[in-house]
Design an enzyme around this catalytic site. Structure first.
Site, mmCIF file in Angstrom:
data_model
loop_
_atom_site.group_PDB
_atom_site.id
_atom_site.type_symbol
_atom_site.label_atom_id
_atom_site.label_comp_id
_atom_site.label_asym_id
_atom_site.label_seq_id
_atom_site.Cartn_x
_atom_site.Cartn_y
_atom_site.Cartn_z
ATOM 1 N N ALA A 13 -13.707 -0.499 9.572
ATOM 2 C CA ALA A 13 -14.113 -1.155 10.825
ATOM 3 C C ALA A 13 -14.105 -2.678 10.714
ATOM 4 C CB ALA A 13 -15.503 -0.663 11.231
ATOM 5 N N ARG A 38 -16.295 -5.203 3.240
ATOM 6 C CA ARG A 38 -16.747 -6.589 3.431
ATOM 7 C C ARG A 38 -17.980 -6.684 4.331
ATOM 8 N NH1 ARG A 38 -10.940 -8.784 5.124
ATOM 9 N NH2 ARG A 38 -10.852 -6.629 5.851
ATOM 10 N N ASN A 92 -10.144 6.185 9.263
ATOM 11 C CA ASN A 92 -9.099 5.185 9.529
ATOM 12 C C ASN A 92 -8.804 4.297 8.322
ATOM 13 O OD1 ASN A 92 -7.644 2.984 11.194
ATOM 14 N ND2 ASN A 92 -9.489 1.921 10.466
ATOM 15 N N TYR A 158 2.808 5.549 -0.485
ATOM 16 C CA TYR A 158 2.096 5.363 0.799
ATOM 17 C C TYR A 158 2.432 6.510 1.758
ATOM 18 C CZ TYR A 158 0.620 3.678 5.324
ATOM 19 O OH TYR A 158 0.033 3.591 6.563
ATOM 20 N N GLY A 193 -0.564 -7.444 14.198
ATOM 21 C CA GLY A 193 -1.841 -8.110 14.449
ATOM 22 C C GLY A 193 -2.999 -7.605 13.615
ATOM 23 N N GLU A 195 -4.352 -6.530 9.369
ATOM 24 C CA GLU A 195 -4.163 -7.051 8.001
ATOM 25 C C GLU A 195 -3.218 -6.167 7.179
ATOM 26 O OE1 GLU A 195 -8.076 -7.407 6.295
ATOM 27 O OE2 GLU A 195 -8.743 -8.840 7.814
HETATM 28 P P1 NDP Z 1 -6.038 -3.263 8.109
HETATM 29 O O1 NDP Z 1 -5.618 -3.682 6.735
HETATM 30 O O2 NDP Z 1 -6.091 -4.285 9.191
HETATM 31 O O3 NDP Z 1 -7.470 -2.560 8.027
HETATM 32 C C1 NDP Z 1 -7.760 -1.656 6.997
HETATM 33 C C2 NDP Z 1 -9.242 -1.363 7.011
HETATM 34 O O4 NDP Z 1 -9.514 -0.431 5.961
HETATM 35 C C3 NDP Z 1 -10.070 -2.585 6.739
HETATM 36 O O5 NDP Z 1 -11.200 -2.563 7.594
HETATM 37 C C4 NDP Z 1 -10.512 -2.437 5.304
HETATM 38 O O6 NDP Z 1 -11.787 -3.007 5.136
HETATM 39 C C5 NDP Z 1 -10.597 -0.904 5.196
HETATM 40 N N1 NDP Z 1 -10.493 -0.451 3.826
HETATM 41 C C6 NDP Z 1 -9.439 -0.570 2.983
HETATM 42 N N2 NDP Z 1 -9.755 -0.079 1.777
HETATM 43 C C7 NDP Z 1 -11.033 0.369 1.869
HETATM 44 C C8 NDP Z 1 -11.932 0.967 0.951
HETATM 45 N N3 NDP Z 1 -11.581 1.210 -0.320
HETATM 46 N N4 NDP Z 1 -13.178 1.300 1.377
HETATM 47 C C9 NDP Z 1 -13.547 1.046 2.653
HETATM 48 N N5 NDP Z 1 -12.743 0.488 3.556
HETATM 49 C C10 NDP Z 1 -11.512 0.146 3.169
HETATM 50 O O7 NDP Z 1 -5.058 -2.052 8.494
HETATM 51 P P2 NDP Z 1 -4.761 -1.330 9.904
HETATM 52 O O8 NDP Z 1 -5.903 -1.468 10.795
HETATM 53 O O9 NDP Z 1 -3.423 -1.753 10.351
HETATM 54 O O10 NDP Z 1 -4.625 0.176 9.403
HETATM 55 C C11 NDP Z 1 -5.659 1.122 9.568
HETATM 56 C C12 NDP Z 1 -5.141 2.482 9.162
HETATM 57 O O11 NDP Z 1 -3.983 2.782 9.934
HETATM 58 C C13 NDP Z 1 -4.693 2.611 7.709
HETATM 59 O O12 NDP Z 1 -5.048 3.889 7.247
HETATM 60 C C14 NDP Z 1 -3.180 2.463 7.772
HETATM 61 O O13 NDP Z 1 -2.560 3.129 6.709
HETATM 62 C C15 NDP Z 1 -2.900 3.136 9.086
HETATM 63 N N6 NDP Z 1 -1.667 2.735 9.771
HETATM 64 C C16 NDP Z 1 -1.393 1.413 10.018
HETATM 65 C C17 NDP Z 1 -0.230 1.084 10.709
HETATM 66 C C18 NDP Z 1 0.158 -0.321 10.988
HETATM 67 O O14 NDP Z 1 1.356 -0.555 11.294
HETATM 68 N N7 NDP Z 1 -0.743 -1.310 10.949
HETATM 69 C C19 NDP Z 1 0.653 2.120 11.234
HETATM 70 C C20 NDP Z 1 0.275 3.454 10.905
HETATM 71 C C21 NDP Z 1 -0.856 3.740 10.223
HETATM 72 P P3 NDP Z 1 -12.322 -3.788 3.849
HETATM 73 O O15 NDP Z 1 -11.190 -4.589 3.309
HETATM 74 O O16 NDP Z 1 -13.448 -4.618 4.397
HETATM 75 O O17 NDP Z 1 -12.802 -2.707 2.950
HETATM 76 C C1 8X3 Z 2 2.443 2.089 8.683
HETATM 77 C C2 8X3 Z 2 3.656 2.354 9.493
HETATM 78 O O1 8X3 Z 2 6.166 2.152 9.499
HETATM 79 O O2 8X3 Z 2 4.896 0.439 8.346
HETATM 80 O O3 8X3 Z 2 1.796 3.273 8.385
HETATM 81 O O4 8X3 Z 2 5.071 2.631 7.394
HETATM 82 S S1 8X3 Z 2 5.003 1.890 8.640
#
Ligand code: NDP
Ligand code: 8X3
Length: 264
Positions: A13, A38, A92, A158, A193, A195
């Site tokens: 979150a 964080r 998530n 991944y 948009g 991280e």
């Molecule tokens: P971000 O990197 O923006 O956010 C990831 C979140 O996960 C952060 O809040 C981070 O918080 C948290 N996180 C990571 N590792 C841990 C941990 N060990 N314990 C607790 N929290 C953790 O990524 P997105 O929002 O883009 O992605 C969210 C999800 O969607 C992921 O599972 C990603 O694989 C998936 N996804 C993303 C896509 C994209 O294109 N962006 C497409 C398809 C799927 P903190 O660092 O504070 O722990």
């Molecule tokens: C993230 C989507 O296309 O970058 O899960 O692998 S992609």
């Protein structure tokens, strides 16, 4: 349409999808328990959402350390009363590390993805699911990825973790026959948009920004809207899997290395 206020635990979150999901659901009157590593980001979100109609509760936890998960839930219950049943779990939190071919990656990166995307997700589900079954009510939304459905260069571990999440989601549905608990695997394609790519490129923002150049990617708000729609859909409807991509993105094609060309 589910209209009552629900308690929703959202992992990841502190950024990206999870932050957008938390903001939207709190503005809709729900109680969101936001998990991330964080603390400062959780505090920021708590004060940002103070005036909304719902409530945000930040719980710092590294889900890749599975021994930290039950203590986090115990702390939640002791600080907010034992009457904190979780109606919806949005698994998530997750990450990709690296875009190299399998033979050029770091083993530590692979293990971090497995520990977070698989082990953290299943440990949290294992801790929360029995209570949903006992209450005969609940919803687990897992955030998978198109990377779990289609192979692509550099997707190696991944994509494999997300394929695990997809099959785990479907297998949960099989086990939940006759229980009033829903499970959805949400499978987004490219979303800008957040991280995600900065993390994937180990902090190289130049490379990360390039991923989103020249087309319109989806946004975290698009994903939050979908999660909200799922949560508010009628309890007798289960969306098993939901794959979404930007219109500009499509499937990878099969490739052939011709004339012994190794440099493809
Ligand atoms: P971000 O990197 O923006 O956010 C990831 C979140 O996960 C952060 O809040 C981070 O918080 C948290 N996180 C990571 N590792 C841990 C941990 N060990 N314990 C607790 N929290 C953790 O990524 P997105 O929002 O883009 O992605 C969210 C999800 O969607 C992921 O599972 C990603 O694989 C998936 N996804 C993303 C896509 C994209 O294109 N962006 C497409 C398809 C799927 P903190 O660092 O504070 O722990
Ligand atoms: C993230 C989507 O296309 O970058 O899960 O692998 S992609």
């Amino acid at each position: 349409m589910q209209t009552q206020q629900q308690t929703i635990l959202v992992t990841g979150a502190t950024a990206g999808f999870g932050k957008a999901i938390a903001k939207l659901l709190v503005s809709q009157g729900h109680t969101v328990i936001g998990v991330g590593r964080r603390q400062a980001k959780l505090d920021e979100l708590t004060s940002d959402l103070e005036t909304e109609s719902g409530q945000f509760i930040g719980m710092a936890c590294d889900i890749s350390d599975i021994s930290a998960i039950q203590p986090m839930l115990d702390k939640l219950n002791s600080e907010h009363g034992d009457s904190m049943p979780i109606d919806v779990l949005v698994n998530n939190a997750g990450l990709a590390l690296g875009t190299e071919a399998a033979f050029e990656t770091k083993l530590d990166d692979w293990m971090t993805m497995v520990d977070t995307n698989i082990k953290g997700l299943i440990a949290l589900t294992h801790a929360i699911l029995p209570d949903m079954v006992e209450r005969n009510s609940g919803y687990i939304i897992n955030v998978g990825s198109i990377a779990g459905n289609y192979p692509y260069f550099g997707g190696n571990v991944y994509g494999a973790t997300k394929a695990f999440v997809r099959q785990f989601s479907l297998n949960l549905r099989a086990d939940l026959l006759g229980k009033n608990v829903r499970v959805t695997n949400l499978e987004p394609g490219n979303v800008g948009g957040t991280e995600f790519s900065v993390v994937r490129y180990h902090g190289d923002t130049g490379k990360a920004n390039k991923v989103y150049e020249g087309f319109e990617s989806m946004s975290a708000v698009d994903i939050a809207d979908i999660v909200s729609w799922l949560i508010h859909s009628p309890a007798h409807v289960n969306v098993n899997t939901l794959e979404v991509m930007p219109t500009a993105q499509t499937f990878a094609g099969l490739r052939i290395a011709k004339n012994g060309d190794k440099d493809v």
